[in-house]
Design a protein around this motif. Structure first.
Motif, PDB file in Angstrom:
ATOM      1  N   ASP A  24       7.171  -2.596 -11.451  1.00  0.00           N
ATOM      2  CA  ASP A  24       6.891  -3.958 -11.896  1.00  0.00           C
ATOM      3  C   ASP A  24       6.011  -4.746 -10.930  1.00  0.00           C
ATOM      4  N   ALA A  25       5.736  -4.194  -9.782  1.00  0.00           N
ATOM      5  CA  ALA A  25       4.956  -4.915  -8.770  1.00  0.00           C
ATOM      6  C   ALA A  25       3.456  -4.797  -9.033  1.00  0.00           C
TER       7      ALA A  25
ATOM      8  N   THR B 249     -12.166  -5.486  -5.308  1.00  0.00           N
ATOM      9  CA  THR B 249     -10.717  -5.315  -5.319  1.00  0.00           C
ATOM     10  C   THR B 249     -10.101  -6.165  -6.430  1.00  0.00           C
ATOM     11  N   VAL B 250      -9.034  -5.638  -7.032  1.00  0.00           N
ATOM     12  CA  VAL B 250      -8.284  -6.349  -8.064  1.00  0.00           C
ATOM     13  C   VAL B 250      -6.798  -6.090  -7.843  1.00  0.00           C
ATOM     14  N   SER B 251      -5.955  -7.015  -8.275  1.00  0.00           N
ATOM     15  CA  SER B 251      -4.503  -6.829  -8.274  1.00  0.00           C
ATOM     16  C   SER B 251      -4.064  -6.564  -9.700  1.00  0.00           C
ATOM     17  N   ALA B 252      -3.249  -5.526  -9.883  1.00  0.00           N
ATOM     18  CA  ALA B 252      -2.793  -5.166 -11.222  1.00  0.00           C
ATOM     19  C   ALA B 252      -1.468  -4.416 -11.120  1.00  0.00           C
ATOM     20  N   SER B 253      -0.674  -4.462 -12.192  1.00  0.00           N
ATOM     21  CA  SER B 253       0.600  -3.748 -12.207  1.00  0.00           C
ATOM     22  C   SER B 253       0.432  -2.301 -12.656  1.00  0.00           C
ATOM     23  N   SER B 254      -0.735  -1.962 -13.247  1.00  0.00           N
ATOM     24  CA  SER B 254      -1.035  -0.581 -13.622  1.00  0.00           C
ATOM     25  C   SER B 254      -2.486  -0.285 -13.259  1.00  0.00           C
TER      26      SER B 254
END
Length: 49
Positions: A11-12, A24-29
Motif C-alpha cells: 500500500d505504500a 522521478t515519480v512516486s507511485a504505489s505500483s
C-alpha cells in the motif's frame, strides 16, 4: 556478509526513476514507462547491480 531484501509494503508509495532521463515519480505500483521520454522506469530502492 549478509544480504537482505528491501522491505515491501503493497500500500505504500515508492519512488521510481527513469533509466534514461532521470525523471522521478512516486507511485504505489510500477508506472511502466516514463511520461517524458518513454524509457523504462526502476524502483529507486532496488540496487542497480
Amino acid at each position: 556478509m549478509k544480504t537482505r531484501d528491501p522491505d515491501y509494503d503493497a500500500d505504500a508509495d515508492y519512488e521510481y526513476e527513469c533509466l534514461k532521463c532521470g525523471e522521478t515519480v512516486s507511485a504505489s505500483s510500477h508506472p511502466g514507462e516514463c511520461d517524458d521520454c518513454g524509457s523504462a522506469m526502476r524502483n529507486r530502492r532496488m540496487p542497480c547491480e
